[in-house]
Design an enzyme around this catalytic site. Sequence first.
Site, PDB file in Angstrom:
ATOM      1  N   PHE A  10      21.126 -54.039  19.329  1.00  0.00           N
ATOM      2  CA  PHE A  10      19.880 -53.320  19.588  1.00  0.00           C
ATOM      3  C   PHE A  10      18.726 -54.321  19.703  1.00  0.00           C
ATOM      4  CE2 PHE A  10      16.291 -50.597  18.091  1.00  0.00           C
ATOM      5  CZ  PHE A  10      16.377 -49.619  19.059  1.00  0.00           C
TER       6      PHE A  10
ATOM      7  N   ASP B 276      23.852 -52.784  10.757  1.00  0.00           N
ATOM      8  CA  ASP B 276      22.863 -51.764  11.090  1.00  0.00           C
ATOM      9  C   ASP B 276      23.626 -50.458  11.324  1.00  0.00           C
ATOM     10  OD1 ASP B 276      21.004 -50.049  12.298  1.00  0.00           O
ATOM     11  OD2 ASP B 276      19.870 -51.736  13.136  1.00  0.00           O
TER      12      ASP B 276
ATOM     13  N   TYR C 190      15.569 -41.286  10.872  1.00  0.00           N
ATOM     14  CA  TYR C 190      15.129 -40.181  11.743  1.00  0.00           C
ATOM     15  C   TYR C 190      16.148 -39.797  12.802  1.00  0.00           C
ATOM     16  CZ  TYR C 190      13.548 -44.270  14.479  1.00  0.00           C
ATOM     17  OH  TYR C 190      13.485 -45.457  15.144  1.00  0.00           O
ATOM     18  N   LYS C 191      17.330 -40.395  12.781  1.00  0.00           N
ATOM     19  CA  LYS C 191      18.355 -40.047  13.781  1.00  0.00           C
ATOM     20  C   LYS C 191      19.250 -38.949  13.211  1.00  0.00           C
ATOM     21  CE  LYS C 191      17.708 -44.372  16.112  1.00  0.00           C
ATOM     22  NZ  LYS C 191      17.962 -45.814  16.101  1.00  0.00           N
TER      23      LYS C 191
ATOM     24  N   ARG D 190      22.578 -41.056  27.753  1.00  0.00           N
ATOM     25  CA  ARG D 190      23.249 -40.891  26.460  1.00  0.00           C
ATOM     26  C   ARG D 190      23.213 -39.417  26.078  1.00  0.00           C
ATOM     27  NH1 ARG D 190      20.749 -44.805  21.972  1.00  0.00           N
ATOM     28  NH2 ARG D 190      19.252 -43.116  22.165  1.00  0.00           N
TER      29      ARG D 190
HETATM   30  C1  PLP Z   1      16.931 -46.618  16.109  1.00  0.00           C
HETATM   31  C2  PLP Z   1      17.325 -47.973  15.704  1.00  0.00           C
HETATM   32  C3  PLP Z   1      16.473 -48.750  14.956  1.00  0.00           C
HETATM   33  C4  PLP Z   1      15.129 -48.170  14.591  1.00  0.00           C
HETATM   34  O1  PLP Z   1      14.232 -49.074  14.192  1.00  0.00           O
HETATM   35  P1  PLP Z   1      12.816 -48.659  13.574  1.00  0.00           P
HETATM   36  O2  PLP Z   1      12.277 -49.964  13.242  1.00  0.00           O
HETATM   37  O3  PLP Z   1      13.069 -47.768  12.407  1.00  0.00           O
HETATM   38  O4  PLP Z   1      12.062 -47.954  14.650  1.00  0.00           O
HETATM   39  C5  PLP Z   1      16.909 -50.007  14.562  1.00  0.00           C
HETATM   40  N1  PLP Z   1      18.130 -50.455  14.886  1.00  0.00           N
HETATM   41  C6  PLP Z   1      18.996 -49.703  15.613  1.00  0.00           C
HETATM   42  C7  PLP Z   1      20.350 -50.205  15.938  1.00  0.00           C
HETATM   43  C8  PLP Z   1      18.596 -48.449  16.061  1.00  0.00           C
HETATM   44  O5  PLP Z   1      19.423 -47.711  16.783  1.00  0.00           O
END
Ligand code: PLP
Length: 409
Positions: free
Chosen positions: A126, A197, A222-223, A371
């Site tokens: 990511f 992660d 938040y996911k 997605r």
């Molecule tokens: C959504 C996501 C994040 C989110 O990061 P924030 O800093 O909380 O906005 C981080 N890493 C991955 C792999 C994600 O999918």
Amino acid sequence: MAALDRSFFEALDQADPLSSFRARFDLPGDRVFLNGNSLGAPPKSTWNRLARLVGQDWRDDMNSGWWKHGWLDLPRTVGDRIGRLVGAGPGQVVVGESTSVNLFKLLCGALRSSTRRTVLTDSGNFPSDLYIADGIAAHVHPDARVRRVPAPDLLDALDDDVAVVMLSHADYRTAEILPMKEINERAHAAGALVLWDLSHSAGVLPLALDADGADLAVGCGYKYLNGGPGAPGYMYVASRLLPGFEQPITGWLGHADPFAFEAEYRPDPGVGRLTTGCPPLLSLVALDEGVALAGEADPGMVRAKSTALTGWLIELTTGRLGPLSVEVPTPADPARRGGHVALRHPAAERLARGLAAHGIAVEFRSPELLRLAPSPLFNRYVDVWDAVAVLERLLTSEHRSLTYGVAGG
Ligand SMILES: *Cc1c(COP(=O)(O)O)cnc(C)c1O
């Protein structure tokens, strides 16, 4: 075999042991959200919890609420609740800042604990995770080196300078899952830590951090945990690593005794040392509701429904849309597949807009990916059917326009 039509999927919903969870969310009836992996849906209980916090606990008790209502402990209590979802025993998970900032803290801590200087990561990780690692090498540990290699080559890239391997458990584009236990073992044998992660895993996949020998992990609130927009993320540090673990943002609430107001920093002996300042209470109680709801569901059932939903998405897509040049980069093997399905098509962006116009929310990832993420707690089997049916109509007109030069819809 029964004909594949909408009523077949309605029957699957009727037989779904998790179907009652849908009514626990506040969802608009006229839309289908297949993007709960970007932002989950609001649990109905979140309203009551926020109303109680603002209209009662905060109003009536003001500052004493921090103690009277356990606000100061909430990062740890919600952390332990998340721990139960990710296979972590108590006292190892704490809610902190955004996932990116949490990753910063744990990655700095991992480098701090080693004389080695390489951060090894998946080149397809990511982007925020890659940026954070590069930022640390640029600003905090100028002697550190971030090495990006494609996921299949990771284990062969382990050498005696790798301090930490930093990986996403489920790929944010393809949903491919990496074998956590095997990677932990191989990294440990090479003298490295692993920082996972879990943003696209927790809440949709069974995880066993302790049993799989995990060292460090971060994840998003938040996911699939449905904590609401901007909900804070969480950190996991295995208890065997916690005593000496140091993170660089040493604020007062990470202190062993914050209210002694000592002049010098002394870290909390436990997971509290990962925290920094006042927790975002409004977001934190919302996260608590999302996590508590997720914790009511049997993880095996969640995984079974998730793989069934993504399996149907793949089957319907390859069966009906394949001739319309849609590719599926997501693994067909359910054991290697996370909670969403990626579809590749040159007109992906236009298709996402077309789906949205028909009330179906999916995510577009530049340049060619859609997605589709069914959340097992609030999506239905008919959602999958309806999304593919709309996509088929859109693609048929796309196909016509590409083939015959007719303006597509
Ligand atoms: C959504 C996501 C994040 C989110 O990061 P924030 O800093 O909380 O906005 C981080 N890493 C991955 C792999 C994600 O999918």
